[in-house]
Design an enzyme around this catalytic site. Structure first.
Site, mmCIF file in Angstrom:
data_model
loop_
_atom_site.group_PDB
_atom_site.id
_atom_site.type_symbol
_atom_site.label_atom_id
_atom_site.label_comp_id
_atom_site.label_asym_id
_atom_site.label_seq_id
_atom_site.Cartn_x
_atom_site.Cartn_y
_atom_site.Cartn_z
ATOM 1 N N GLU A 250 0.859 -1.192 0.000
ATOM 2 C CA GLU A 250 0.000 0.000 0.000
ATOM 3 C C GLU A 250 0.887 1.232 0.000
ATOM 4 O O GLU A 250 1.991 1.198 0.547
ATOM 5 C CB GLU A 250 -0.845 0.039 1.287
ATOM 6 C CG GLU A 250 -1.837 -1.076 1.427
ATOM 7 C CD GLU A 250 -2.564 -1.022 2.785
ATOM 8 O OE1 GLU A 250 -2.225 -0.164 3.617
ATOM 9 O OE2 GLU A 250 -3.452 -1.843 2.988
ATOM 10 N N LYS A 252 2.398 4.413 1.465
ATOM 11 C CA LYS A 252 2.546 4.921 2.844
ATOM 12 C C LYS A 252 2.439 6.435 2.738
ATOM 13 O O LYS A 252 3.405 7.107 2.374
ATOM 14 C CB LYS A 252 3.890 4.508 3.432
ATOM 15 C CG LYS A 252 4.063 4.965 4.879
ATOM 16 C CD LYS A 252 5.385 4.478 5.444
ATOM 17 C CE LYS A 252 5.465 4.648 6.951
ATOM 18 N NZ LYS A 252 5.183 5.981 7.430
ATOM 19 N N ARG A 257 -2.430 9.680 10.935
ATOM 20 C CA ARG A 257 -3.268 8.492 11.100
ATOM 21 C C ARG A 257 -4.509 8.878 11.903
ATOM 22 O O ARG A 257 -4.393 9.518 12.939
ATOM 23 C CB ARG A 257 -2.480 7.437 11.855
ATOM 24 C CG ARG A 257 -3.169 6.099 11.955
ATOM 25 C CD ARG A 257 -2.212 5.103 12.579
ATOM 26 N NE ARG A 257 -2.685 3.753 12.496
ATOM 27 C CZ ARG A 257 -1.875 2.688 12.549
ATOM 28 N NH1 ARG A 257 -0.578 2.837 12.658
ATOM 29 N NH2 ARG A 257 -2.365 1.473 12.479
ATOM 30 N N ARG A 272 -3.075 8.825 16.314
ATOM 31 C CA ARG A 272 -2.269 7.627 16.561
ATOM 32 C C ARG A 272 -1.948 7.484 18.048
ATOM 33 O O ARG A 272 -1.873 6.385 18.575
ATOM 34 C CB ARG A 272 -0.993 7.752 15.754
ATOM 35 C CG ARG A 272 -0.049 6.679 16.048
ATOM 36 C CD ARG A 272 1.175 6.847 15.233
ATOM 37 N NE ARG A 272 2.187 5.976 15.758
ATOM 38 C CZ ARG A 272 3.244 5.588 15.086
ATOM 39 N NH1 ARG A 272 3.407 6.000 13.865
ATOM 40 N NH2 ARG A 272 4.118 4.811 15.630
ATOM 41 N N GLU A 302 -5.584 7.523 6.656
ATOM 42 C CA GLU A 302 -4.549 8.547 6.724
ATOM 43 C C GLU A 302 -5.154 9.823 6.130
ATOM 44 O O GLU A 302 -5.631 9.826 4.994
ATOM 45 C CB GLU A 302 -3.346 8.072 5.907
ATOM 46 C CG GLU A 302 -2.093 8.853 6.108
ATOM 47 C CD GLU A 302 -1.284 8.485 7.364
ATOM 48 O OE1 GLU A 302 -1.752 7.653 8.178
ATOM 49 O OE2 GLU A 302 -0.212 9.064 7.518
ATOM 50 N N PHE A 342 -7.389 2.636 5.099
ATOM 51 C CA PHE A 342 -6.573 1.437 4.910
ATOM 52 C C PHE A 342 -6.965 0.265 5.794
ATOM 53 O O PHE A 342 -6.458 -0.835 5.617
ATOM 54 C CB PHE A 342 -5.080 1.737 5.030
ATOM 55 C CG PHE A 342 -4.614 2.260 6.361
ATOM 56 C CD1 PHE A 342 -4.366 1.398 7.408
ATOM 57 C CD2 PHE A 342 -4.409 3.617 6.554
ATOM 58 C CE1 PHE A 342 -3.923 1.876 8.632
ATOM 59 C CE2 PHE A 342 -3.954 4.111 7.767
ATOM 60 C CZ PHE A 342 -3.719 3.228 8.821
ATOM 61 N N ARG A 417 3.882 -3.716 17.579
ATOM 62 C CA ARG A 417 4.723 -3.552 16.399
ATOM 63 C C ARG A 417 5.082 -4.941 15.944
ATOM 64 O O ARG A 417 6.145 -5.463 16.263
ATOM 65 C CB ARG A 417 5.959 -2.727 16.757
ATOM 66 C CG ARG A 417 6.768 -2.289 15.552
ATOM 67 C CD ARG A 417 7.930 -1.409 15.951
ATOM 68 N NE ARG A 417 7.516 -0.092 16.407
ATOM 69 C CZ ARG A 417 7.098 0.893 15.627
ATOM 70 N NH1 ARG A 417 7.024 0.712 14.325
ATOM 71 N NH2 ARG A 417 6.736 2.045 16.130
HETATM 72 P P1 AMP Z 1 5.595 4.641 11.380
HETATM 73 O O1 AMP Z 1 4.983 5.797 12.105
HETATM 74 O O2 AMP Z 1 6.867 4.999 10.686
HETATM 75 O O3 AMP Z 1 5.673 3.389 12.225
HETATM 76 O O4 AMP Z 1 4.617 4.276 10.209
HETATM 77 C C1 AMP Z 1 3.318 3.982 10.456
HETATM 78 C C2 AMP Z 1 2.469 5.171 10.102
HETATM 79 O O5 AMP Z 1 2.348 5.287 8.709
HETATM 80 C C3 AMP Z 1 1.057 5.003 10.581
HETATM 81 O O6 AMP Z 1 0.912 5.432 11.890
HETATM 82 C C4 AMP Z 1 0.256 5.820 9.612
HETATM 83 O O7 AMP Z 1 0.131 7.144 10.080
HETATM 84 C C5 AMP Z 1 1.117 5.892 8.389
HETATM 85 N N1 AMP Z 1 0.561 5.224 7.205
HETATM 86 C C6 AMP Z 1 0.564 5.748 5.978
HETATM 87 N N2 AMP Z 1 0.059 4.915 5.079
HETATM 88 C C7 AMP Z 1 -0.284 3.788 5.750
HETATM 89 C C8 AMP Z 1 -0.843 2.542 5.357
HETATM 90 N N3 AMP Z 1 -1.132 2.269 4.085
HETATM 91 N N4 AMP Z 1 -1.041 1.623 6.328
HETATM 92 C C9 AMP Z 1 -0.734 1.875 7.618
HETATM 93 N N5 AMP Z 1 -0.190 3.029 8.030
HETATM 94 C C10 AMP Z 1 0.038 3.986 7.111
#
Ligand code: AMP
Length: 588
Positions: A250, A252, A257, A272, A302, A342, A417
């Site tokens: 998908e 990102k 979020r 989040r 998102e 998503f 995680r």
């Molecule tokens: P991270 O904060 O680096 O762990 O990445 C996860 C974050 O990516 C999530 O908290 C979402 O805000 C964002 N995100 C963007 N696109 C997606 C997606 N397709 N699926 C899940 N999270 C996503």
């Protein structure tokens, strides 16, 4: 329950940082706690009165607390300040002052946990003109009846300085031991906490219904679910090694979020970190219920800022304009978003967490109808590294940060995680060393504040071999009101009815210009592009190069002829230089 039991436990807990000892003190405390009080105790020992997502804050300032101590003890503020300075902690200072007082007076009545809790709740809910006075009255009336040690902890809770160092995990260990005599049962409590984000409620459930109640614990609409997180990977290869044959990729998106809870007319948005962020997104509140085909539902999406003219995704920072209490309507029109779904976690009264990814995605697509505002996040099933690379490049070109890769046959793991989601970001976000001089070839009419101007421009490099102008990006940032006016004046004399044959692009534009004007832009990166024509086929077949996050520097290069603009040769050199930097970085 007497508050003295709680303050004695707090006192013991303050003297240690060892997890096992803390757990033991908690078990002793929970054993003495009636079922109807346990949730309150669990909040209080974390220095809270309600779960975080309710956003209830005590917000008592030191000054006010000092006035209350003075009122209940009869000791002048100046003297209290002196003791506070000496002790360094206002709770401790209060206990010394109350100590002196108890030697001269009798306490009127014992205070209970219930009374302290209810009073704290009232204080937190007070608003308006006379609220400070009322708060002071409530605090001093509690202090009137408090023993020194009780007073100390009441103040610490009020001021937000109670730091017992009990992590949620420790509380859950102690609950499992107290009510099931088996610490292993922690995992069931953890699950209940992950789906409710309310440790008080979890404690109440286990104390009343035992482990059976916890095992049957269900999602509660309007209680946020702790989000599932992703592991970071560095390459496409790593994804294939970890996930094997076939999985979902998908976009990102670089936004915020949002967990959306809906039932009938009621809709609540959580961030989040489980904060209620409904007030920042009145557009989501207004538009989303219309696209949902379910009685009640919990969705994840998102929210992404977009360029309204081009539909391109803008970086996360643009959403910060919405973090304001007042005039939010203005921010909503100036910084429009789309909401990109998503996941689906709950639907028509049933949890979806146990469904696998494939089933959830299918359900999501069924429940959420797409329109201009609401989208399903772009997704494809990938089978190998090439598939991933291609989709990654598309995603980056559209302004996304990279990809999320998700296993098809796995459930949603709230609050963890796990290794079932991976994130792959483009690592080399180095700024291009140089600015570029680009030819203005097309324009798009502005909206909002930019009505009557060109809000976004289509830009091109010069292709020396072909003597053409090849499109490389659209630019919609970096303009001031003056520069937009100025550009409008200049460009209006260059509008053509038909696109000049020297312009090489597949993009559409509202107006075409004679390629005569050069402007300067900076960008964060040069990326491969399936849509732009700069350096097409030079790096890879059927693809050109594009700029990521281009920004107008404010310089209109009227001194430059278009043949002096940046050439495709220069762009290729910059692109290769950038790749080397990324490669070297990864070797470091
Ligand atoms: P991270 O904060 O680096 O762990 O990445 C996860 C974050 O990516 C999530 O908290 C979402 O805000 C964002 N995100 C963007 N696109 C997606 C997606 N397709 N699926 C899940 N999270 C996503």
């Amino acid at each position: 329950m007497e508050f003295a039991i709680l303050s004695d436990a707090f006192d013991k807990m303050e003297s240690t940082r060892k997890r096992l000892e803390l757990t033991q003190f908690l078990v002793e405390l929970f054993e003495k706690t009636p079922n109807e009080v346990i949730s309150k105790i669990v909040y209080l020992l974390q220095g809270k009165i309600r779960p975080d997502f309710e956003g209830i804050e005590l917000g008592v300032a030191e000054k006010l607390a000092i006035r209350a101590i003075s009122k209940s003890s009869g000791i002048p503020i100046k003297k209290i300040n002196e003791i506070y300075q000496r002790e360094g902690d206002l709770g401790h200072a209060a206990s010394i002052i109350l100590e002196q007082k108890t030697q001269t007076t009798f306490m009127v009545e014992d205070i209970t946990v219930e009374r302290v809790y209810e009073t704290l709740l009232k204080i937190a809910n007070l608003e308006g003109m006379r609220s400070q006075d009322m708060k002071m009255k409530y605090i001093s009336s509690l202090l009137n009846d408090a023993s020194p040690i009780e007073g100390k902890f009441i103040l610490k809770i009020l001021l937000g300085t109670l730091r017992l160092g009990v992590a949620e995990n420790t509380v859950m260990d102690a609950l499992a031991i107290t009510f099931t005599k088996n610490k292993e049962n922690r995992k069931f409590l953890q699950h209940a906490y992950n789906v409710s984000s309310d440790l008080g409620k979890v404690a109440e459930k286990i104390s009343i219904e035992g482990i059976r109640g916890i095992k049957e614990f269900e999602i509660i609409l309007f209680n946020p679910i702790r989000p599932m997180l992703a592991d970071r990977i560095k390459s496409e290869e790593e994804a294939v090694i970890k996930f094997g044959k076939e999985f979902a990729a998908e976009y990102k998106l670089d936004g915020e979020r949002v967990q959306i809870h809906i039932e009938g007319d009621k809709i609540v948005l959580f961030s989040r970190s489980l904060e209620n962020i409904s007030s920042y997104y009145p557009d989501i509140i207004e538009k989303i219920p219309k696209v949902i085909q379910a009685e009640n539902v919990i969705l994840e999406a998102e929210a992404v800022a977009i360029n309204e003219n081009t539909g391109e995704f803008l970086p996360f920072q643009e959403l910060m304009h919405r973090r304001r209490k007042y005039k939010i309507e203005k921010a909503v029109t100036q910084y429009p978003i789309t909401i990109n779904f998503f996941d689906i976690l709950f639907c028509n009264g049933n949890s979806c967490l146990e469904m696998n990814y494939k089933e959830r995605r299918k359900k999501l697509e069924k429940i959420v109808k797409e329109n201009e505002f609401a989208k399903h996040i772009p997704m494809i099933i990938v089978k190998n590294e090439n598939d991933i690379t291609e989709f990654l490049e598309n995603s980056i070109n559209e302004g996304s940060e990279g990809l999320m890769l998700k296993m098809l046959d796995k459930p949603y793991q709230a609050g963890s995680r796990g290794s079932h989601w991976l994130k792959l970001k483009r690592e080399y976000q180095n700024e291009l060393g140089d600015s570029l001089d680009l030819v203005v070839i097309g324009g798009y009419f502005g909206k909002g504040r930019r009505t009557g101007n060109y809000g976004t421009l289509l830009l091109a490099t010069y292709d020396e071999d072909e003597d053409t102008f090849t499109s490389i990006c659209k630019v919609g940032t970096g303009f001031t009101d003056e520069s937009l006016d100025q550009l409008y004046q200049i460009l209006n004399s260059k509008v053509t009815i038909k696109k000049n044959p020297r312009i090489d692009t597949e993009m559409e534009a509202d107006v075409w210009f004679e390629p005569e004007l050069v402007i300067e832009v900076v960008a964060s990166e040069i990326t491969i592009s399936p849509i732009h024509k700069a350096a097409k086929n030079k790096i890879r077949k059927d693809t050109g190069l594009a700029l990521r996050f281009p920004k107008f520097t404010g310089k209109i290069r009227i001194e430059k002829t278009v043949e002096n603009a940046s050439t495709n040769e220069e762009i290729i050199t910059l692109y290769q230089g950038q790749k080397k930097v990324a490669h070297n970085k990864s070797l470091m």
